[in-house]
Design a protein around this motif. Sequence first.
Motif, mmCIF file in Angstrom:
data_model
loop_
_atom_site.group_PDB
_atom_site.id
_atom_site.type_symbol
_atom_site.label_atom_id
_atom_site.label_comp_id
_atom_site.label_asym_id
_atom_site.label_seq_id
_atom_site.Cartn_x
_atom_site.Cartn_y
_atom_site.Cartn_z
ATOM 1 N N SER A 26 0.804 -1.198 0.000
ATOM 2 C CA SER A 26 0.000 0.000 0.000
ATOM 3 C C SER A 26 0.847 1.263 0.000
ATOM 4 C CB SER A 26 -0.886 -0.015 1.239
ATOM 5 O OG SER A 26 -0.086 -0.141 2.378
ATOM 6 N N ARG A 137 -10.385 1.056 2.841
ATOM 7 C CA ARG A 137 -9.054 1.337 2.278
ATOM 8 C C ARG A 137 -7.951 0.825 3.204
ATOM 9 N NH1 ARG A 137 -11.749 5.893 0.401
ATOM 10 N NH2 ARG A 137 -11.238 7.140 2.225
ATOM 11 N N GLU A 139 -8.152 -1.718 5.342
ATOM 12 C CA GLU A 139 -8.114 -3.179 5.280
ATOM 13 C C GLU A 139 -7.430 -3.654 3.998
ATOM 14 O OE1 GLU A 139 -8.903 -5.263 7.781
ATOM 15 O OE2 GLU A 139 -9.347 -3.491 8.969
ATOM 16 N N VAL A 140 -7.695 -2.978 2.896
ATOM 17 C CA VAL A 140 -7.035 -3.309 1.632
ATOM 18 C C VAL A 140 -5.531 -3.066 1.757
ATOM 19 C CG1 VAL A 140 -6.794 -2.605 -0.796
ATOM 20 C CG2 VAL A 140 -9.075 -2.965 0.186
ATOM 21 N N LYS A 141 -5.174 -1.979 2.410
ATOM 22 C CA LYS A 141 -3.763 -1.635 2.621
ATOM 23 C C LYS A 141 -3.064 -2.752 3.405
ATOM 24 C CE LYS A 141 -2.989 2.023 5.217
ATOM 25 N NZ LYS A 141 -2.657 3.356 5.760
ATOM 26 N N PHE A 143 -4.018 -5.920 3.630
ATOM 27 C CA PHE A 143 -3.976 -7.092 2.755
ATOM 28 C C PHE A 143 -2.792 -6.995 1.794
ATOM 29 C CE2 PHE A 143 -4.963 -8.867 -1.413
ATOM 30 C CZ PHE A 143 -5.161 -10.203 -1.097
ATOM 31 N N GLU A 144 -2.625 -5.840 1.181
ATOM 32 C CA GLU A 144 -1.532 -5.644 0.229
ATOM 33 C C GLU A 144 -0.169 -5.766 0.906
ATOM 34 O OE1 GLU A 144 -2.563 -1.879 -1.516
ATOM 35 O OE2 GLU A 144 -3.856 -2.820 -3.009
#
Length: 168
Positions: A26, A137, A139-141, A143-144
């Motif tokens: 991220s 955003r 949580e996606v960060k 995950f990445e």
Amino acid sequence: DPGHVRPEVTAGRGVARRDRSTAMSSPGSTTKIDLSQLSTRDALDLAILVEEEAKDRYLEFADQMKAHRNDETRRFFEFMADNEEKHREALAARRYDLFGTEAVRVSRGMIFDVEAPAYGEARMFQTVREALQTALRSEVKAFEFFTAALSQVTDPAARALFTELCHE
């Protein structure tokens, strides 16, 4: 994207660098940890710190919303902080079961914004929907970050933990 930062191991130590290749983590998240040398205990400690950092940021946002009398969004950020704390507690219990009171070798200064929302995400008149988008955003960060870290982590149990965290 030149703004992306990913954990990288260079000459035996972890450093954060600007990555001009594909986005593997991220934007803005960094770690100063040699992920190739990460033990299971270190991986748990890192995960605990990531949850703690996110919890603290959500509490900061809740305080901002309180100051602006935005109670609905404040409650949402408090809810998110509670969820991060539950994750932190579960990881801490797991760490204690496996390693007791063995010393922690990673510190909060070794990470920044792995899962925590960016400071600029909170706004005075932010709606709950916008706050939910902020949380997504984040949580996606995370995950990445954990997905990118998997390419460097060699300890099988640490890899399993990071894989689990990717699906959380």
